[in-house]
Write a protein that holds these residues in place. Structure first.
Motif, PDB file in Angstrom:
ATOM      1  N   TYR A 112      35.236  30.297  31.966  1.00  0.00           N
ATOM      2  CA  TYR A 112      34.780  31.232  30.766  1.00  0.00           C
ATOM      3  C   TYR A 112      36.071  31.982  30.222  1.00  0.00           C
ATOM      4  CZ  TYR A 112      32.392  34.462  27.735  1.00  0.00           C
ATOM      5  OH  TYR A 112      31.906  35.159  26.830  1.00  0.00           O
ATOM      6  N   SER A 113      36.071  31.941  28.774  1.00  0.00           N
ATOM      7  CA  SER A 113      37.511  32.327  28.240  1.00  0.00           C
ATOM      8  C   SER A 113      37.771  33.781  28.385  1.00  0.00           C
ATOM      9  CB  SER A 113      37.088  32.410  26.520  1.00  0.00           C
ATOM     10  OG  SER A 113      38.152  33.068  25.877  1.00  0.00           O
ATOM     11  N   GLY A 114      38.811  34.168  28.888  1.00  0.00           N
ATOM     12  CA  GLY A 114      39.029  35.724  29.169  1.00  0.00           C
ATOM     13  C   GLY A 114      38.568  36.087  30.529  1.00  0.00           C
ATOM     14  N   SER A 115      38.065  35.297  31.320  1.00  0.00           N
ATOM     15  CA  SER A 115      37.631  35.659  32.811  1.00  0.00           C
ATOM     16  C   SER A 115      38.551  35.649  33.751  1.00  0.00           C
ATOM     17  CB  SER A 115      36.340  34.730  32.955  1.00  0.00           C
ATOM     18  OG  SER A 115      35.982  34.930  34.611  1.00  0.00           O
ATOM     19  N   SER A 116      38.388  36.636  34.608  1.00  0.00           N
ATOM     20  CA  SER A 116      39.391  37.077  35.564  1.00  0.00           C
ATOM     21  C   SER A 116      39.081  36.184  36.949  1.00  0.00           C
ATOM     22  CB  SER A 116      39.505  38.385  36.186  1.00  0.00           C
ATOM     23  OG  SER A 116      38.127  38.794  36.603  1.00  0.00           O
ATOM     24  N   ASP A 141      41.601  25.066  31.868  1.00  0.00           N
ATOM     25  CA  ASP A 141      40.308  25.975  31.722  1.00  0.00           C
ATOM     26  C   ASP A 141      39.467  25.434  30.733  1.00  0.00           C
ATOM     27  OD1 ASP A 141      41.714  27.883  33.257  1.00  0.00           O
ATOM     28  OD2 ASP A 141      42.356  29.135  31.841  1.00  0.00           O
TER      29      ASP A 141
END
Length: 237
Positions: free
Chosen positions: A105-109, A210
């Motif tokens: 997921y975009s920006g997920s850590s 990703d």
């Protein structure tokens, strides 16, 4: 003859003996003996062999033709699961009925995800058969952008969810789906054969990057999710 003595002349070359039986003919008033009737044999003649009465077996019967059986086997996954960051996700859903995700997921850590479906021993019940076709049912759920995106399918070694990471093998590009789309996707025939033979036990969606981030239904979200159908052929003599 009837008490009358008859004089019989013999033809040239006929020398009768006493007791001989003669063939006699009459010419005018003269009787002629022209042949001696041979005495019956003292030894029984060799019997003539009876004719062969055994039935003619005819031509050898041809070998039986091989019998070919065909069919289809539907395999509903015994588990659908999602692996991320060293563990199987269970947040908000059963670990064995989880939806399948690929990517991050975009920006997920959190790390990248791999969604898996496991089929147990059912495909291997066709051991010895030849796969002629294999299809997979997929449904894309909300996640990522709305545009049509293709999942990357992978074959998994395990037949059931392992405690650690799944072992990923062969890959192929799957169908391109928009959110809400469903598809019955035709897999490589070799994949169906590997599942029959038991060298592979599941199917995953997984990429090394990703994106595209894709969310597919697991068995908890859609009853037909990741259903595998194998068409097969078996020939026996």
């Amino acid at each position: 003859m009837a008490g009358i003595t008859i004089t019989v002349r013999t033809a040239n070359g006929i020398t009768p003996a006493q007791g001989d039986r003669m063939l006699v003919t009459r010419h005018g008033s003269t009787y002629w003996a022209y042949a001696i009737i041979p005495a019956p044999p003292t030894v029984a003649p060799t019997p003539v062999a009876p004719p062969d009465t055994a039935p003619d077996p005819g031509d050898t019967a041809p070998a039986p033709k091989p019998v070919t059986t065909t069919g289809t086997l539907m395999c509903v996954p015994t588990a659908t699961a999602c692996y991320r960051d060293g563990s199987w996700r269970s947040d908000g859903a059963s670990v064995n009925s989880y939806d399948l995700y690929q990517g991050r997921y975009s920006g997920s850590s959190y790390g990248r995800m791999t969604g898996c479906a496991f089929y147990g021993s059912k495909p291997h019940s066709l051991s010895g058969a030849t796969c002629t076709k294999a299809t997979l049912k997929l449904k894309r759920l909300s996640a990522g952008d709305y545009s049509a995106r293709a999942v990357t399918l992978r074959l998994v070694s395990q037949t059931s969810r392992p405690s650690g990471a799944p072992t990923l093998n062969e890959s192929t590009s799957g169908p391109s789906l928009k959110i809400g789309d469903t598809s019955t996707f035709t897999l490589p025939t070799s994949w169906g054969q590997a599942l029959i033979d038991g060298s592979r036990g599941g199917i995953a969606i997984s990429i090394s990057s990703d994106t595209p981030y894709i969310h597919l239904a697991g068995r908890g979200s859609w009853s037909a999710a990741m259903t595998l159908t194998i068409s097969w052929r078996r020939t026996s003599s």
